[in-house]
Write a protein that holds these residues in place. Structure first.
Motif, short mmCIF file in Angstrom:
data_model
loop_
_atom_site.label_atom_id
_atom_site.label_comp_id
_atom_site.label_asym_id
_atom_site.label_seq_id
_atom_site.Cartn_x
_atom_site.Cartn_y
_atom_site.Cartn_z
N ALA A 57 -23.76 61.30 132.30
CA ALA A 57 -23.83 61.85 131.00
C ALA A 57 -24.69 62.81 130.67
CB ALA A 57 -23.69 60.66 129.63
N CYS A 58 -25.81 62.86 131.77
CA CYS A 58 -26.86 63.91 131.55
C CYS A 58 -26.85 64.70 132.76
CB CYS A 58 -28.03 63.28 131.75
SG CYS A 58 -28.32 62.07 130.33
N ALA A 59 -25.70 65.26 133.20
CA ALA A 59 -25.44 66.01 134.37
C ALA A 59 -26.18 67.56 134.18
CB ALA A 59 -24.05 66.27 134.65
N SER A 61 -26.86 71.54 134.45
CA SER A 61 -26.11 72.65 133.98
C SER A 61 -25.03 73.05 135.21
CB SER A 61 -26.92 73.98 133.57
OG SER A 61 -27.32 73.73 132.66
N PHE A 88 -31.51 68.43 133.32
CA PHE A 88 -32.45 68.30 132.17
C PHE A 88 -33.43 69.14 131.69
CE2 PHE A 88 -34.63 65.14 128.95
CZ PHE A 88 -33.64 64.71 128.25
N THR A 89 -32.98 70.34 131.75
CA THR A 89 -33.74 71.62 131.63
C THR A 89 -33.22 72.57 130.34
OG1 THR A 89 -32.77 72.86 133.36
CG2 THR A 89 -34.86 71.73 133.87
N GLY A 90 -32.15 71.98 129.73
CA GLY A 90 -31.80 72.53 128.61
C GLY A 90 -31.28 73.95 128.91
N VAL A 91 -31.51 75.02 127.95
CA VAL A 91 -30.82 76.49 127.89
C VAL A 91 -31.48 77.25 129.16
CG1 VAL A 91 -32.42 77.28 126.25
CG2 VAL A 91 -30.16 78.36 126.57
N ILE A 123 -36.32 66.31 138.70
CA ILE A 123 -35.58 66.50 137.26
C ILE A 123 -36.40 67.06 136.18
CG2 ILE A 123 -34.37 65.16 135.69
CD1 ILE A 123 -33.20 63.38 137.62
N GLY A 124 -36.16 67.96 135.58
CA GLY A 124 -36.91 68.22 134.19
C GLY A 124 -37.70 69.47 134.33
N THR A 232 -27.94 62.99 138.68
CA THR A 232 -27.60 63.91 137.53
C THR A 232 -26.88 65.15 138.11
OG1 THR A 232 -29.60 64.61 137.62
CG2 THR A 232 -29.26 63.35 135.81
N SER A 408 -44.24 61.21 142.49
CA SER A 408 -43.31 62.37 142.94
C SER A 408 -43.68 63.59 142.19
CB SER A 408 -41.87 61.73 142.58
OG SER A 408 -41.95 61.45 140.89
N ASP B 320 -46.09 56.08 137.79
CA ASP B 320 -45.82 57.38 137.68
C ASP B 320 -44.80 57.64 136.53
OD1 ASP B 320 -44.45 59.96 138.28
OD2 ASP B 320 -43.56 59.23 140.22
N ASN B 322 -42.59 59.19 135.62
CA ASN B 322 -41.36 60.06 135.99
C ASN B 322 -40.18 59.95 135.07
OD1 ASN B 322 -39.23 60.93 137.71
ND2 ASN B 322 -40.18 60.47 139.45
N TRP B 323 -40.06 60.40 134.14
CA TRP B 323 -39.22 60.33 133.05
C TRP B 323 -37.74 60.83 133.46
CZ3 TRP B 323 -37.19 65.04 131.48
CH2 TRP B 323 -38.01 66.12 131.64
N GLY B 324 -37.73 61.86 134.62
CA GLY B 324 -36.63 62.07 135.01
C GLY B 324 -35.64 61.07 135.66
N GLY B 331 -28.03 58.46 131.89
CA GLY B 331 -26.63 59.23 132.45
C GLY B 331 -25.60 58.06 133.28
N ARG B 339 -26.86 64.83 126.41
CA ARG B 339 -27.90 65.40 127.29
C ARG B 339 -28.80 66.03 126.08
NH1 ARG B 339 -26.62 69.80 131.14
NH2 ARG B 339 -26.68 70.64 129.37
N ASP B 340 -28.11 66.71 125.69
CA ASP B 340 -29.30 67.78 124.76
C ASP B 340 -29.66 67.00 123.29
OD1 ASP B 340 -28.63 69.44 126.57
OD2 ASP B 340 -27.00 70.34 125.76
N GLY B 355 -33.30 66.77 125.06
CA GLY B 355 -32.81 67.32 126.32
C GLY B 355 -33.70 68.27 126.96
N GLN B 356 -34.96 68.20 126.58
CA GLN B 356 -35.84 69.19 127.41
C GLN B 356 -37.11 68.63 127.42
OE1 GLN B 356 -35.70 73.56 126.62
NE2 GLN B 356 -34.28 73.11 125.11
N PRO B 357 -38.07 68.96 128.51
CA PRO B 357 -39.55 68.51 128.44
C PRO B 357 -40.18 69.02 127.21
CG PRO B 357 -38.82 70.08 130.48
CD PRO B 357 -37.66 69.91 129.85
#
Lengths: 408, 408
Positions: A57-59, A61, A88-91, A123-124, A232, A408, B320, B322-324, B331, B339-340, B355-357
């Motif tokens: 659900a968090c795939a 872009s 998970f980096t939005g727009v 991710i992120g 993801t 990481s 860590d 590591n929220w990713g 997901g 996600r957003d 959905g973003q850092p």
């Protein structure tokens, strides 16, 4: 950290060139490393494409766009970024992918929708647009390279390069398939896959290519697990350039369709098993064959319940024929089962039958089998005709070291 | 192997005697060890019983019989065998349980169905009837013992004894609750529990006791996980002797029902958290609070997906942030999520929102929080009002050592 090459690694095989596919790699330096991390496969006009993607659900872009692109059925290019998953980096993340699609389309004179993009890594963090732009410019001008160089460039924490080839006769026409894949951790079944790419010079209609890829996926990528964690960004794409000149395959009734599917299935199974062989910390490769289930899907779920059980995986790591833990994992799967019909064996020796330990169970051959690298677990549920085989690896100190001892 | 006491251990609390309950322990020597491993709780006439059990399809005979016994609603004795789970032992295992029920019923002059039996330990070895018979004879004659001695005797790989007490005023009557529990590995949620026993001198009708226990179970035992592996023998039983003399509780409308439930819930939550604190190899206790889910049940499933992720658990072990990996686990949960709209925080600091850092995310307080023993992860899905809190521990080299380095 430097990762040691997996003891279960396989040498990269001889894979023929695929007519209509040109491979190139470049250094975009998405991470602080001195290696190729941007891969470009240029595809002939008229190439069909099919794909299977993570159900997360968090795939990313890349996955969102890819799902739409494969529906259109044609592709001219594949770009793979390694070192940053852009998930998970939005727009900002989406803009980076669209920039890459536009830049490549502009160079090739194709539609942006014909440029498939994948990214893998942390991710992120939005994919840096400046590095991507310079990397794409470089890769468009680079010399062509081998399958193994491309397989290396798409890898991240992989400890060996992974590829597989096959060929088949479609009526009068010989066709070739080539596949490369990356993956080591965050590998789980049930949802989908990892990053894998299969190329063929066969002519195959996109909808039929999709049908065959989805079917092969069910029996291969969906039957492996390293740690039960689904990425993801998981993606497997198949490209058919049509350069072999066979009459395009459009249905199972076409001559050669079965032969093509058999070759595709073989490549998919090879690639899926190679990912398990590079499972983080893996010391043993485990095949779990489940029979007598209510259905094939039920057998697969029971197999994955066993394959994802930390207690089963640590028992195998310790060479312990602890079939009680297999009973536990069958019991928790939530699938139709009857304790008093359940049988369990290791390496061809039954330890328990019909819900009880065998009176004459001889642990010696089982203990010897468990000392090896290739482990086989047989489970017969005794309630139906469903069957499935799944593959996983053991759970070792190496997995903890890779994922906990280093930031990481 | 000698297991070190968990760094997350809690001292055994002061727990009052419960009128109508007598505790005794004895040495049945189910394993080669010199410790009490057979526990007997003698219960006053008129004691109500309720229970929740594993949903494993491979449940032990103790569980199968127990499910039927609690429906009858009355109990006079509890017997707990440690060192042998008697699971997956077919008819021979069932005969051993029925022998114990008959022997105790004979001594107490009650029905065999009023004797509840639990067993914990290795799977696949029938409980030896001769050791059980001698052990029961000994325990029937033994001196009474303390809650802590009983909590110790029901343990197997536990590294500390676990108990909890509470009291409540039911209108004019003060009632007491006492609970003991065992569990360290093969601890999973979603299905049911482990071995836990709660005793009270309150008078409670069996059907209402069952309703309250099931409700408390949903918010406590079903919200913990150590390794995602569900035992074949999980059992929690609640006994109400009625010796406090209150008018029996029969519904939520009765005076004191809410107070009794609050005390029961507190004991259940204490006991469940103590099991996590003794999770195999645990170095950190992790609370995961999920809000904004489609429903409370959906929030619980998302929480458990995070709590069972080896990549999240190893990240916490390594300190860590590591929220990713938390994004990944959300997901893959298969629950409604967007996600957003997803936000993630550690120890009260948001790392990512919508959905973003976060642009101004300061990792310093998060890094400091992760150095501690008690970790808090907040996840807001942003799609509804459902919420749940689940508890787990980290995944460390200790878990691998306990389960792979030694033969079981």
């Amino acid at each position: 950290m430097d990762l040691e090459r997996s003891p279960l690694a396989r040498a990269f095989p001889e894979i023929p060139a695929i007519s209509g596919v040109e491979l190139r790699v470049a250094r975009a330096r998405y991470k602080e490393w001195d290696r190729a991390d941007l891969t470009f496969a240029k595809l002939a006009e008229g190439t069909s494409v099919a794909g299977v993607f993570t159900k997360s659900a968090c795939a990313s872009s890349e996955v969102e766009l890819g799902r739409e692109q494969v529906k259109l059925g044609s592709a001219r290019a594949l770009i793979v970024n390694a070192g940053n998953s852009n998930a998970f980096t939005g727009v900002r993340g989406r803009e980076a992918v669209e920039q890459i699609m536009a830049q490549v389309a502009d160079a090739l004179g194709c539609k942006p929708s014909e440029v498939l993009v994948s990214s893998t890594g942390v991710i992120g963090v939005p994919l840096p647009k400046d590095k991507a732009r310079a990397g794409i410019a470089a890769v468009l001008e680079a010399d062509t390279c081998s399958w193994e160089e491309a397989a290396s460039a798409i890898g991240t924490t992989d400890t060996f390069t992974k590829g597989s080839g096959a060929s088949a006769m479609l009526d009068e026409t010989r066709i070739e398939l080539a596949g490369i894949i990356k993956g080591s951790g965050m590998i789980a079944p049930d949802m989908a896959t990892m990053l894998g790419y299969i190329f063929t010079d066969a002519a195959v209609e996109p909808t039929f290519l999709q049908e065959m890829l989805s079917k092969a996926n069910d029996a291969t990528y969906s039957c492996i697990t390293v740690d039960g964690d689904t990425s993801t960004s998981d993606t497997v794409l198949a490209f058919a350039t049509g350069k072999a000149g066979n009459p395009p395959l459009a249905s199972w009734d076409d001559p050669g369709a079965d032969a093509f599917y058999a070759a595709l299935l073989q490549v998919c199974r090879d690639l899926a098993q190679l990912v398990v062989r590079d499972g983080e910390g893996a010391q043993k490769f485990i095949e779990i064959a489940v029979s007598g289930a209510d259905s094939d899907e039920s057998a697969r779920r029971v197999g994955l319940s066993i394959a994802n059980s930390p207690l089963v995986k640590t028992a195998i790591a310790g060479g312990d024929a602890n079939w009680g833990r297999v009973v536990m994992a069958v019991g928790k799967a939530g699938e139709p089962a009857d304790r008093d019909k359940l049988s369990i064996g290791f390496g061809g020796t039954w330890a328990a039958k019909d819900g009880q330990p065998l009176a004459d169970y001889d642990e010696a051959p089982v203990a010897k089998h468990l000392e090896g690298q290739d482990i086989r677990i047989d489970v017969d549920l005794g309630v139906g005709d469903g069957r499935a085989t799944v593959w996983t690896c053991d759970l070792t100190h190496g997995y903890i070291s890779i994922n906990a001892d280093y930031r990481s």
